[in-house]
Design an enzyme around this catalytic site. Sequence first.
Site, PDB file in Angstrom:
ATOM      1  N   ALA A  60      15.571 -42.203  22.432  1.00 16.43           N
ATOM      2  CA  ALA A  60      14.254 -41.905  21.867  1.00 16.43           C
ATOM      3  C   ALA A  60      14.442 -41.178  20.551  1.00 16.43           C
ATOM      4  O   ALA A  60      15.506 -40.597  20.313  1.00 16.43           O
ATOM      5  CB  ALA A  60      13.435 -41.027  22.817  1.00 16.43           C
ATOM      6  N   THR A  62      13.318 -38.023  19.280  1.00 20.17           N
ATOM      7  CA  THR A  62      12.693 -36.862  19.927  1.00 20.17           C
ATOM      8  C   THR A  62      12.475 -35.682  18.971  1.00 20.17           C
ATOM      9  O   THR A  62      12.096 -34.604  19.426  1.00 20.17           O
ATOM     10  CB  THR A  62      13.550 -36.382  21.121  1.00 20.17           C
ATOM     11  OG1 THR A  62      14.888 -36.165  20.660  1.00 20.17           O
ATOM     12  CG2 THR A  62      13.539 -37.362  22.262  1.00 20.17           C
ATOM     13  N   ASP A 102       4.809 -36.104  28.160  1.00 14.07           N
ATOM     14  CA  ASP A 102       3.521 -35.409  28.320  1.00 14.07           C
ATOM     15  C   ASP A 102       2.783 -35.286  26.986  1.00 14.07           C
ATOM     16  O   ASP A 102       1.576 -35.032  26.979  1.00 14.07           O
ATOM     17  CB  ASP A 102       3.763 -34.005  28.907  1.00 14.07           C
ATOM     18  CG  ASP A 102       4.755 -33.191  28.080  1.00 14.07           C
ATOM     19  OD1 ASP A 102       5.767 -33.767  27.640  1.00 14.07           O
ATOM     20  OD2 ASP A 102       4.515 -31.986  27.871  1.00 14.07           O
ATOM     21  N   TYR A 125       4.991 -38.169  17.224  1.00 16.61           N
ATOM     22  CA  TYR A 125       5.930 -38.438  18.321  1.00 16.61           C
ATOM     23  C   TYR A 125       5.150 -38.959  19.545  1.00 16.61           C
ATOM     24  O   TYR A 125       5.503 -39.985  20.123  1.00 16.61           O
ATOM     25  CB  TYR A 125       6.701 -37.155  18.668  1.00 16.61           C
ATOM     26  CG  TYR A 125       7.442 -37.196  19.981  1.00 16.61           C
ATOM     27  CD1 TYR A 125       8.586 -37.971  20.126  1.00 16.61           C
ATOM     28  CD2 TYR A 125       7.006 -36.456  21.082  1.00 16.61           C
ATOM     29  CE1 TYR A 125       9.280 -38.014  21.333  1.00 16.61           C
ATOM     30  CE2 TYR A 125       7.691 -36.484  22.287  1.00 16.61           C
ATOM     31  CZ  TYR A 125       8.824 -37.264  22.416  1.00 16.61           C
ATOM     32  OH  TYR A 125       9.494 -37.306  23.616  1.00 16.61           O
ATOM     33  N   LYS A 129       5.399 -42.683  21.260  1.00 15.95           N
ATOM     34  CA  LYS A 129       5.789 -42.864  22.673  1.00 15.95           C
ATOM     35  C   LYS A 129       4.688 -43.607  23.431  1.00 15.95           C
ATOM     36  O   LYS A 129       4.970 -44.454  24.291  1.00 15.95           O
ATOM     37  CB  LYS A 129       6.067 -41.509  23.331  1.00 15.95           C
ATOM     38  CG  LYS A 129       7.286 -40.776  22.813  1.00 15.95           C
ATOM     39  CD  LYS A 129       8.603 -41.469  23.100  1.00 15.95           C
ATOM     40  CE  LYS A 129       8.961 -41.516  24.563  1.00 15.95           C
ATOM     41  NZ  LYS A 129      10.306 -42.118  24.786  1.00 15.95           N
ATOM     42  N   TRP A 150       9.011 -31.417  29.060  1.00 11.87           N
ATOM     43  CA  TRP A 150       9.858 -30.234  28.820  1.00 11.87           C
ATOM     44  C   TRP A 150      11.258 -30.434  29.397  1.00 11.87           C
ATOM     45  O   TRP A 150      11.748 -29.643  30.209  1.00 11.87           O
ATOM     46  CB  TRP A 150       9.201 -28.978  29.403  1.00 11.87           C
ATOM     47  CG  TRP A 150       7.992 -28.497  28.652  1.00 11.87           C
ATOM     48  CD1 TRP A 150       7.305 -29.158  27.671  1.00 11.87           C
ATOM     49  CD2 TRP A 150       7.324 -27.239  28.835  1.00 11.87           C
ATOM     50  NE1 TRP A 150       6.251 -28.381  27.238  1.00 11.87           N
ATOM     51  CE2 TRP A 150       6.233 -27.204  27.941  1.00 11.87           C
ATOM     52  CE3 TRP A 150       7.505 -26.138  29.674  1.00 11.87           C
ATOM     53  CZ2 TRP A 150       5.365 -26.121  27.851  1.00 11.87           C
ATOM     54  CZ3 TRP A 150       6.641 -25.064  29.595  1.00 11.87           C
ATOM     55  CH2 TRP A 150       5.590 -25.044  28.691  1.00 11.87           C
TER      56      TRP A 150
HETATM   57  N1  LIG Z   1      13.284 -33.604  25.363  1.00 10.29           N
HETATM   58  C1  LIG Z   1      12.088 -33.397  25.904  1.00 10.29           C
HETATM   59  O1  LIG Z   1      11.600 -32.263  26.015  1.00 10.29           O
HETATM   60  C2  LIG Z   1      11.307 -34.565  26.467  1.00 10.29           C
HETATM   61  C3  LIG Z   1      10.033 -34.320  27.006  1.00 10.29           C
HETATM   62  C4  LIG Z   1       9.304 -35.378  27.530  1.00 10.29           C
HETATM   63  C5  LIG Z   1       9.833 -36.664  27.514  1.00 10.29           C
HETATM   64  N2  LIG Z   1      11.061 -36.888  26.983  1.00 10.29           N
HETATM   65  C6  LIG Z   1      11.575 -38.262  26.972  1.00 10.29           C
HETATM   66  O2  LIG Z   1      12.711 -38.307  27.830  1.00 10.29           O
HETATM   67  C7  LIG Z   1      13.639 -39.276  27.338  1.00 10.29           C
HETATM   68  C8  LIG Z   1      15.006 -38.650  27.169  1.00 10.29           C
HETATM   69  O3  LIG Z   1      14.891 -37.588  26.222  1.00 10.29           O
HETATM   70  P1  LIG Z   1      16.113 -36.652  25.820  1.00 10.29           P
HETATM   71  O4  LIG Z   1      15.584 -35.269  25.716  1.00 10.29           O
HETATM   72  O5  LIG Z   1      17.293 -36.951  26.686  1.00 10.29           O
HETATM   73  O6  LIG Z   1      16.389 -37.191  24.337  1.00 10.29           O
HETATM   74  P2  LIG Z   1      17.618 -36.869  23.386  1.00 10.29           P
HETATM   75  O7  LIG Z   1      18.492 -35.808  23.949  1.00 10.29           O
HETATM   76  O8  LIG Z   1      17.056 -36.679  22.015  1.00 10.29           O
HETATM   77  O9  LIG Z   1      18.465 -38.228  23.437  1.00 10.29           O
HETATM   78  C9  LIG Z   1      18.011 -39.387  22.824  1.00 10.29           C
HETATM   79  C10 LIG Z   1      19.204 -40.269  22.555  1.00 10.29           C
HETATM   80  O10 LIG Z   1      18.751 -41.415  21.815  1.00 10.29           O
HETATM   81  C11 LIG Z   1      19.664 -41.632  20.768  1.00 10.29           C
HETATM   82  N3  LIG Z   1      19.089 -42.337  19.642  1.00 10.29           N
HETATM   83  C12 LIG Z   1      18.207 -41.882  18.729  1.00 10.29           C
HETATM   84  N4  LIG Z   1      17.992 -42.820  17.787  1.00 10.29           N
HETATM   85  C13 LIG Z   1      18.742 -43.898  18.126  1.00 10.29           C
HETATM   86  C14 LIG Z   1      18.960 -45.167  17.545  1.00 10.29           C
HETATM   87  N5  LIG Z   1      18.364 -45.540  16.400  1.00 10.29           N
HETATM   88  N6  LIG Z   1      19.788 -46.028  18.159  1.00 10.29           N
HETATM   89  C15 LIG Z   1      20.422 -45.669  19.279  1.00 10.29           C
HETATM   90  N7  LIG Z   1      20.269 -44.469  19.889  1.00 10.29           N
HETATM   91  C16 LIG Z   1      19.446 -43.602  19.301  1.00 10.29           C
HETATM   92  C17 LIG Z   1      20.057 -40.227  20.348  1.00 10.29           C
HETATM   93  O11 LIG Z   1      21.209 -40.260  19.527  1.00 10.29           O
HETATM   94  P3  LIG Z   1      21.405 -39.082  18.441  1.00 10.29           P
HETATM   95  O12 LIG Z   1      21.535 -37.812  19.189  1.00 10.29           O
HETATM   96  O13 LIG Z   1      22.642 -39.526  17.710  1.00 10.29           O
HETATM   97  O14 LIG Z   1      20.163 -39.118  17.578  1.00 10.29           O
HETATM   98  C18 LIG Z   1      20.279 -39.574  21.708  1.00 10.29           C
HETATM   99  O15 LIG Z   1      21.561 -39.835  22.217  1.00 10.29           O
HETATM  100  C19 LIG Z   1      13.024 -39.823  26.044  1.00 10.29           C
HETATM  101  O16 LIG Z   1      12.305 -40.990  26.309  1.00 10.29           O
HETATM  102  C20 LIG Z   1      12.054 -38.726  25.614  1.00 10.29           C
HETATM  103  O17 LIG Z   1      11.004 -39.221  24.799  1.00 10.29           O
HETATM  104  C21 LIG Z   1      11.818 -35.865  26.461  1.00 10.29           C
END
Ligand SMILES: NC(=O)c1ccc[n+]([C@@H]2O[C@H](COP(=O)([O-])OP(=O)(O)OC[C@H]3O[C@@H](n4cnc5c(N)ncnc54)[C@H](OP(=O)(O)O)[C@@H]3O)[C@@H](O)[C@H]2O)c1
Length: 295
Positions: A60, A62, A102, A125, A129, A150
């Site tokens: 994502a 993020t 969320d 964002y 999503k 979160w």
């Molecule tokens: N974090 C939160 O608080 C939160 C809250 C609600 C929902 N979510 C959702 O939960 C899911 C997992 O989130 P997370 O926190 O694990 O996210 P994250 O730690 O930001 O990980 C996202 C991954 O996607 C990779 N990515 C980004 N751009 C890319 C591209 N162009 N091609 C290939 N890979 C790419 C990132 O690589 P890089 O690190 O190199 O950019 C990273 O490894 C997502 O769908 C997010 O929207 C997250």
Amino acid sequence: MPHILLLGRFGQLGWELERTLAPIGEVTALDFPEIDLLNLIDLDEIVRTTRPDVIVNATAYTAVDQAEKAHETAMAINANAPKRLAELAQEYESALIHYSTDYVFDGDKGSPYIETDIPNPLCMYGKSKLAGEQAIEEIGGAYIIFRTSWVYSLRRDSFVTKVLDWARKQTALQIVSDQVSNPTWCRMLAEVTANVLAKAGELPTGWVKERRGLYHLAGSGFTSRLDWAKKILEFDPYPDEQVVKDLQPALTSDFPAPAQRPLYSALNCDRFTDTFSLRLPDWEEASRFAMDATG
Ligand SMILES: NC(=O)c1ccc[n+]([C@@H]2O[C@H](COP(=O)([O-])OP(=O)(O)OC[C@H]3O[C@@H](n4cnc5c(N)ncnc54)[C@H](OP(=O)(O)O)[C@@H]3O)[C@@H](O)[C@H]2O)c1
């Protein structure tokens, strides 16, 4: 064993998924730069060559504040790429597991959101999503979208690592008390995802299709950022390193940011529990487990 294609293996969630999915399938795990979701041809090629039974998309864009300026990139990664994945899943008869947020809500409801509540994202964002969710739903096929909130990890920057860091550098901290949601430890989210797929068995596509849809899936219960921070400091495995003496409530408006966040975005996860007979543990218990894991 099913062949699972995991995208986003170095993210908070993806890193845990690579480990929790390993016992239940043959996992091909990728991330940037091996695969770039901005390049849809990459996606076509990887799905065509791996022919997965399940695609798990943990990638994502993020960076919530940066997304306000990087509209196109956020839309490409959070909406166009999931849409293409849903099309490919249809074409190759795979199941698709995807995650959303969320932040699709505006926070005005005042009680935990359910899946049928109308989204109204306040920031780019959240809009990107939501567009990803809608594209997957429109294509149909065998998909599950887990809307979570979160998400934190102890190995990449997150609210938990920031609070621990601030507590070692500052004697007084101000943490917002007007943002409320469900803290979700990425390891438990990954474990529950693996549990769902374990139930799906050798041929997951049909099983997933029967249960396809959107599910809220986040740590049980909800809290404010301030009360969560208090627990983080309490569960810190190295409390002697803390210099913080004073933790004060603040308002979101005290810290202007480019992206507007929903103030109240707690998620009701009953639909998930009723369907899969699983749940994520209470946010406080999970926070303690997460902190214990670092001690
Ligand atoms: N974090 C939160 O608080 C939160 C809250 C609600 C929902 N979510 C959702 O939960 C899911 C997992 O989130 P997370 O926190 O694990 O996210 P994250 O730690 O930001 O990980 C996202 C991954 O996607 C990779 N990515 C980004 N751009 C890319 C591209 N162009 N091609 C290939 N890979 C790419 C990132 O690589 P890089 O690190 O190199 O950019 C990273 O490894 C997502 O769908 C997010 O929207 C997250």
